[in-house]
Design an enzyme around this catalytic site. Structure first.
Site, PDB file in Angstrom:
ATOM      1  N   GLY A  53       0.823  -1.173  -0.328  1.00 13.01           N
ATOM      2  CA  GLY A  53       0.158   0.303  -0.358  1.00 13.01           C
ATOM      3  C   GLY A  53       1.119   1.137  -0.150  1.00 13.01           C
ATOM      4  N   GLY A  87     -11.924  10.093  -0.641  1.00 12.06           N
ATOM      5  CA  GLY A  87     -11.710  11.885  -0.756  1.00 12.06           C
ATOM      6  C   GLY A  87     -10.618  12.292  -0.874  1.00 12.06           C
ATOM      7  N   GLU A 152     -13.635  18.164   4.282  1.00  8.43           N
ATOM      8  CA  GLU A 152     -14.327  16.578   4.599  1.00  8.43           C
ATOM      9  C   GLU A 152     -14.142  17.653   6.384  1.00  8.43           C
ATOM     10  OE1 GLU A 152     -13.398  12.761   3.299  1.00  8.43           O
ATOM     11  OE2 GLU A 152     -11.670  13.963   2.952  1.00  8.43           O
ATOM     12  N   ASP A 247      -2.931  -9.057   9.558  1.00 11.07           N
ATOM     13  CA  ASP A 247      -1.727 -10.565   9.913  1.00 11.07           C
ATOM     14  C   ASP A 247      -1.059  -9.625  10.831  1.00 11.07           C
ATOM     15  OD1 ASP A 247      -3.927 -10.914   7.648  1.00 11.07           O
ATOM     16  OD2 ASP A 247      -2.933 -11.936   6.758  1.00 11.07           O
ATOM     17  N   HIS A 268     -16.607   4.412   9.542  1.00 10.51           N
ATOM     18  CA  HIS A 268     -17.188   4.573   9.035  1.00 10.51           C
ATOM     19  C   HIS A 268     -18.771   5.768   8.806  1.00 10.51           C
ATOM     20  CE1 HIS A 268     -17.247   7.414   5.287  1.00 10.51           C
ATOM     21  NE2 HIS A 268     -16.389   8.013   5.104  1.00 10.51           N
ATOM     22  N   ARG A 314     -16.570  12.007  12.350  1.00  9.19           N
ATOM     23  CA  ARG A 314     -17.124  10.399  11.709  1.00  9.19           C
ATOM     24  C   ARG A 314     -17.726   9.906  12.992  1.00  9.19           C
ATOM     25  NH1 ARG A 314     -12.653   8.383   7.902  1.00  9.19           N
ATOM     26  NH2 ARG A 314     -13.714  10.068   6.204  1.00  9.19           N
ATOM     27  N   HIS A 373     -14.225   0.888   9.683  1.00 10.81           N
ATOM     28  CA  HIS A 373     -13.486   1.694   8.158  1.00 10.81           C
ATOM     29  C   HIS A 373     -11.901   1.942   8.893  1.00 10.81           C
ATOM     30  CE1 HIS A 373     -12.659   4.494   5.164  1.00 10.81           C
ATOM     31  NE2 HIS A 373     -12.226   5.559   5.802  1.00 10.81           N
ATOM     32  N   ARG A 408      -9.371  10.162  14.230  1.00  8.09           N
ATOM     33  CA  ARG A 408      -8.244  10.319  12.883  1.00  8.09           C
ATOM     34  C   ARG A 408      -9.727  11.733  12.224  1.00  8.09           C
ATOM     35  NH1 ARG A 408      -8.518   8.649   6.977  1.00  8.09           N
ATOM     36  NH2 ARG A 408     -10.482   7.699   7.846  1.00  8.09           N
ATOM     37  N   SER A 413      -5.191   9.558   6.748  1.00 12.09           N
ATOM     38  CA  SER A 413      -4.091   8.407   6.666  1.00 12.09           C
ATOM     39  C   SER A 413      -3.145   7.941   5.665  1.00 12.09           C
ATOM     40  CB  SER A 413      -4.907   7.543   6.828  1.00 12.09           C
ATOM     41  OG  SER A 413      -6.292   7.093   5.928  1.00 12.09           O
TER      42      SER A 413
HETATM   43  C1  LIG Z   1     -12.784   2.378   1.377  1.00 12.78           C
HETATM   44  C2  LIG Z   1     -12.154   3.387   1.472  1.00 12.78           C
HETATM   45  C3  LIG Z   1     -11.545   4.779   1.452  1.00 12.78           C
HETATM   46  C4  LIG Z   1     -10.570   5.245   2.080  1.00 12.78           C
HETATM   47  N1  LIG Z   1     -10.233   6.602   1.535  1.00 12.78           N
HETATM   48  C5  LIG Z   1      -9.473   7.704   2.266  1.00 12.78           C
HETATM   49  C6  LIG Z   1      -9.195   9.307   1.686  1.00 12.78           C
HETATM   50  O1  LIG Z   1      -9.814   9.352   1.004  1.00 12.78           O
HETATM   51  N2  LIG Z   1      -8.821   9.123   2.379  1.00 12.78           N
HETATM   52  C7  LIG Z   1      -7.348   9.290   3.250  1.00 12.78           C
HETATM   53  O2  LIG Z   1      -6.173   9.208   3.412  1.00 12.78           O
HETATM   54  N3  LIG Z   1      -7.564   7.569   3.595  1.00 12.78           N
HETATM   55  C8  LIG Z   1      -8.190   6.957   3.347  1.00 12.78           C
HETATM   56  N4  LIG Z   1      -8.695   5.365   3.805  1.00 12.78           N
HETATM   57  C9  LIG Z   1      -7.900   5.020   4.773  1.00 12.78           C
HETATM   58  C10 LIG Z   1      -6.696   4.353   3.860  1.00 12.78           C
HETATM   59  O3  LIG Z   1      -7.063   4.085   2.114  1.00 12.78           O
HETATM   60  C11 LIG Z   1      -5.661   3.875   4.257  1.00 12.78           C
HETATM   61  O4  LIG Z   1      -5.383   3.778   6.056  1.00 12.78           O
HETATM   62  C12 LIG Z   1      -4.395   4.030   4.280  1.00 12.78           C
HETATM   63  O5  LIG Z   1      -4.590   3.235   2.128  1.00 12.78           O
HETATM   64  C13 LIG Z   1      -3.771   2.639   4.459  1.00 12.78           C
HETATM   65  O6  LIG Z   1      -2.378   2.482   3.819  1.00 12.78           O
HETATM   66  P1  LIG Z   1      -1.193   0.829   4.667  1.00 12.78           P
HETATM   67  O7  LIG Z   1       0.360   1.226   3.505  1.00 12.78           O
HETATM   68  O8  LIG Z   1      -0.999   1.597   5.372  1.00 12.78           O
HETATM   69  O9  LIG Z   1      -1.861  -0.360   3.822  1.00 12.78           O
HETATM   70  P2  LIG Z   1      -2.826  -0.888   3.286  1.00 12.78           P
HETATM   71  O10 LIG Z   1      -3.060   0.180   1.520  1.00 12.78           O
HETATM   72  O11 LIG Z   1      -3.989  -1.529   3.272  1.00 12.78           O
HETATM   73  O12 LIG Z   1      -1.717  -1.938   2.168  1.00 12.78           O
HETATM   74  C14 LIG Z   1      -2.196  -3.334   3.569  1.00 12.78           C
HETATM   75  C15 LIG Z   1      -0.780  -4.614   2.077  1.00 12.78           C
HETATM   76  O13 LIG Z   1      -0.061  -4.476   2.744  1.00 12.78           O
HETATM   77  C16 LIG Z   1      -0.417  -5.939   2.287  1.00 12.78           C
HETATM   78  N5  LIG Z   1      -0.472  -7.390   3.058  1.00 12.78           N
HETATM   79  C17 LIG Z   1      -0.915  -7.638   4.197  1.00 12.78           C
HETATM   80  N6  LIG Z   1      -1.052  -8.363   4.848  1.00 12.78           N
HETATM   81  C18 LIG Z   1       0.289  -9.030   4.551  1.00 12.78           C
HETATM   82  C19 LIG Z   1       0.654 -10.162   4.926  1.00 12.78           C
HETATM   83  N7  LIG Z   1       0.237 -11.272   5.166  1.00 12.78           N
HETATM   84  N8  LIG Z   1       1.493 -10.999   3.703  1.00 12.78           N
HETATM   85  C20 LIG Z   1       1.939 -10.187   2.451  1.00 12.78           C
HETATM   86  N9  LIG Z   1       1.900  -8.918   2.520  1.00 12.78           N
HETATM   87  C21 LIG Z   1       0.100  -8.971   2.614  1.00 12.78           C
HETATM   88  C22 LIG Z   1      -1.491  -6.061   1.571  1.00 12.78           C
HETATM   89  O14 LIG Z   1      -1.920  -7.343   0.832  1.00 12.78           O
HETATM   90  C23 LIG Z   1      -1.627  -4.817   1.450  1.00 12.78           C
HETATM   91  O15 LIG Z   1      -1.168  -4.549   0.006  1.00 12.78           O
HETATM   92  C24 LIG Z   1      -9.704   5.347   3.201  1.00 12.78           C
HETATM   93  C25 LIG Z   1      -9.959   3.485   3.168  1.00 12.78           C
HETATM   94  C26 LIG Z   1     -10.356   2.468   2.657  1.00 12.78           C
HETATM   95  C27 LIG Z   1     -10.528   1.186   3.020  1.00 12.78           C
END
Ligand SMILES: Cc1cc2nc3c(=O)[nH]c(=O)nc-3n(C[C@H](O)[C@H](O)[C@H](O)COP(=O)(O)OP(=O)(O)OC[C@H]3O[C@@H](n4cnc5c(N)ncnc54)[C@H](O)[C@@H]3O)c2cc1C
Length: 567
Positions: A53, A87, A152, A247, A268, A314, A373, A408, A413
């Site tokens: 991510g 968003g 927002e 995980d 949410h 929220r 959420h 938050r 995020s």
């Molecule tokens: C529908 C939705 C809309 C949102 N809108 C917004 C917004 O507009 N603005 C904002 O700031 N935030 C928003 N958020 C929140 C934000 O998207 C997330 O908090 C943020 O993207 C998290 O990023 P990350 O890199 O920490 O994790 P993620 O993007 O969730 O990535 C996690 C990664 O870890 C991998 N992974 C997990 N477990 C394992 C494992 N055991 N082995 C190997 N790989 C694994 C997954 O496959 C994935 O690739 C939204 C969230 C959602 C669900």
């Protein structure tokens, strides 16, 4: 070598001032799987990044400036919460805005639990991260040549940038994926599941993984960064993608890391509610642009619950909808956008989503209700991304940097993933060049004892777990129900955590039970309402100094403690 030994950090809260500690039984094994370094493939890398991510990509790009990076993700590259973000991303860029104002908004919404230094870092280091993204090709929406900024709930000014209307996350992921794939120093493994972190004498040395083609492999790394996102899949109603099974929290817990404020799940308020369809988020930006909530009688009701009506924080809107659903005996309320001119152009993804379910947004209200959420809590980290386990860092939704406190602020995020992903990558990169190159350690192996207990059907457990978490550890919580939930989870744990399973679905289920137990225990221990954690049985007159809930794996099981805020 102590690969299974409960090292000095495992179960230790030594550095914290504790108000009280309680122990619960959660009989986890140190490792979910069997492995043997003499028999399985060994991969060597300077920095291992787990998750693709926003946080993982940003960490990998930074660490690759210093050494060889291996980026592992359990599904296809783009399967992450990041990809679904709608968003936008909050940056203090507007003329009437300042970093101080963004800091103040974040702290106010965080209800006194945020760390001011972490919040300042988040806000101050945001704009340079945005410059990098645009240099890498991210195209943001503009109005009359300037960046189009929206607002927002909780923000005092318009400061949220967005891309392709409501597809910010997708545009961000495309930019980051292109960049990551173009860096020679980054080796990528998709469809590779991280089962556990390997610790030797309390130091993280990498991970044991399962690749759909290559089976079990051991990845040896000088530094490991967890960026595994959140755990929305623990709840029946959730905006989160299938990969969000928590995980990262479970592997960190088993490896001896301390987790903080895991009771803080943000719900949410507006998720599309169509029977039989997967839940999809209807961005808060829709309310920011003037959308309002009506009940099935067509009446607006939010002003009865909060002076800011639809733009209240929220958690307030989620609880108001929840209460109103009870009062009106309904399954959903409606988001009314009929009066918003140009809605389809501003929100193309949401308009199409609704059209797919035969909802015409120019004529019909959009049926919505709240759902799980965003996990505010996470693996406790210092400002440089380090966890309590040597060699292990964490960033993004999996981490608790303490920027969000007890609630938050919307669109903070993705910003957190960018800023603290970069910092963690830099810390890991700078450290790995001072350490000897990792080598596969001979004779590192784990063999779990066989279990004779009945095997329960994993898919049944997941459905039941999601239902019980939604009912008992949802928007409004009560001590008795939380206690009951812990007992139910312990029963499932007894019959599932003693098994050595051999599929990602099995390991995910074991992780979900572990994390659900951590969340329920934390929610039980926090007896008052604060931010997103609302206790229906809290004593409204009781007052206590703000505190954190910490969880760690002790010799006798799960340790839960209240700790004073760090000064
Ligand atoms: C529908 C939705 C809309 C949102 N809108 C917004 C917004 O507009 N603005 C904002 O700031 N935030 C928003 N958020 C929140 C934000 O998207 C997330 O908090 C943020 O993207 C998290 O990023 P990350 O890199 O920490 O994790 P993620 O993007 O969730 O990535 C996690 C990664 O870890 C991998 N992974 C997990 N477990 C394992 C494992 N055991 N082995 C190997 N790989 C694994 C997954 O496959 C994935 O690739 C939204 C969230 C959602 C669900």
């Amino acid at each position: 070598m102590g690969i299974c030994a409960r090292g000095s950090l495992r179960g230790s809260f030594a550095v914290h001032k504790m108000a009280r500690i309680m122990t619960a039984i959660l009989d986890t094994r140190r490792y979910l799987t069997n492995f043997d370094s003499a028999r399985q493939g060994n991969i060597l890398t300077d920095v291992l990044v787990i998750g693709s991510g926003v946080a993982g990509c940003r960490a990998a790009l930074e660490a690759a400036r210093f050494g060889m990076v291996t980026l592992i993700t359990k599904d296809a590259f783009a399967k992450s919460a990041t990809n679904y973000a709608q968003g936008g991303i909050a940056f203090a860029l507007a003329e009437d805005d300042s970093t101080d104002r963004h800091v103040d908004d974040t702290l106010r919404v965080g209800c006194g639990l945020s760390d001011t230094e972490a919040v300042k870092t988040l806000v101050q280091q945001g704009p340079p991260c945005l410059q990098e993204l645009t240099a890498w090709g991210l195209e943001l929406d503009r109005k009359d040549g300037d960046l189009a900024l929206t607002r927002e709930g909780g923000h005092s000014v318009n400061r949220i940038v967005h891309a392709n209307g409501d597809q910010t996350g997708h545009a961000l992921m495309e930019t980051l994926e292109r960049r990551v794939r173009g860096v020679e120093n980054i080796r990528l493994f998709e469809h590779c599941f991280v089962i556990d972190l390997i610790t030797i004498d309390g130091v993280c040395r990498g991970a044991v993984t399962y690749h759909e083609k290559h089976g079990h492999q051991l990845v040896w790394a000088a530094q490991t960064i967890l960026t595994t996102g959140g755990c929305g899949q623990l709840w029946r109603e959730s905006t989160n993608p299938a990969v969000a099974t928590g995980d990262g929290f479970a592997v960190a817990y088993r490896a001896g890391a301390v987790l903080r404020n895991m009771e803080m799940m943000q719900f949410h308020p507006t998720t599309l509610y169509v029977a039989g369809a997967a839940r999809a988020l209807i961005s808060e930006a829709v309310r920011g642009e003037g959308g309002y909530l009506i009940d099935r009688a067509g009446e607006r009701f939010m002003a009865d619950y909060h002076p800011d009506a639809e733009l209240a924080p929220r958690d307030v809107v989620s609880r108001a909808i929840n209460e109103h659903l009870g009062k009106t005996r309904s399954n959903c309320v409606y988001l009314d956008v009929r009066h918003i001119r140009g809605f389809a152009a501003r929100f193309p993804h949401i308009s199409k989503l609704c059209a797919d379910f035969e909802i015409d947004v120019t004529r019909d209200g959009i049926p919505v209700r709240p759902s799980a959420h965003y996990m505010i809590g996470g693996v406790k980290v210092a400002l440089n991304g380090r966890t309590d386990v040597e060699g292990l860092l964490c960033a993004g939704e999996a981490a608790s940097t303490n920027v969000h406190g007890a609630n938050r602020l919307a669109s903070n995020s993705l910003l957190e993933g960018l800023v603290f992903g970069k910092i963690a990558g830099q810390t890991a990169g700078e450290t790995c060049i001072t350490l000897p190159k990792p080598t596969p350690l001979p004779g590192v192996a784990n063999k779990n004892p066989e279990s004779a207990r009945t095997e329960l059907l994993m898919s049944d457990i997941v459905h039941s777990l999601q239902s019980v978490m939604w009912r008992n550890v949802g928007i409004v919580r009560f001590g008795e129900r939380l206690q009951e939930t812990c007992e139910i989870l312990d029963f499932w744990a007894h019959y599932t955590l003693d098994k050595t399973l051999d599929t990602p679905m099995g390991w995910e289920t074991q992780d979900q039970i572990t994390v659900a137990r951590i969340v329920a225990s934390s929610a039980l221990e926090r007896t008052e309402s604060v931010g997103v954690h609302y206790r229906g049985d809290a004593d409204a007159n009781a007052h206590s100094e703000p505190y954190h809930i910490l969880v760690s794996c002790g010799l006798d099981g799960l340790l839960v403690a209240r700790s004073e805020l760090e000064k």
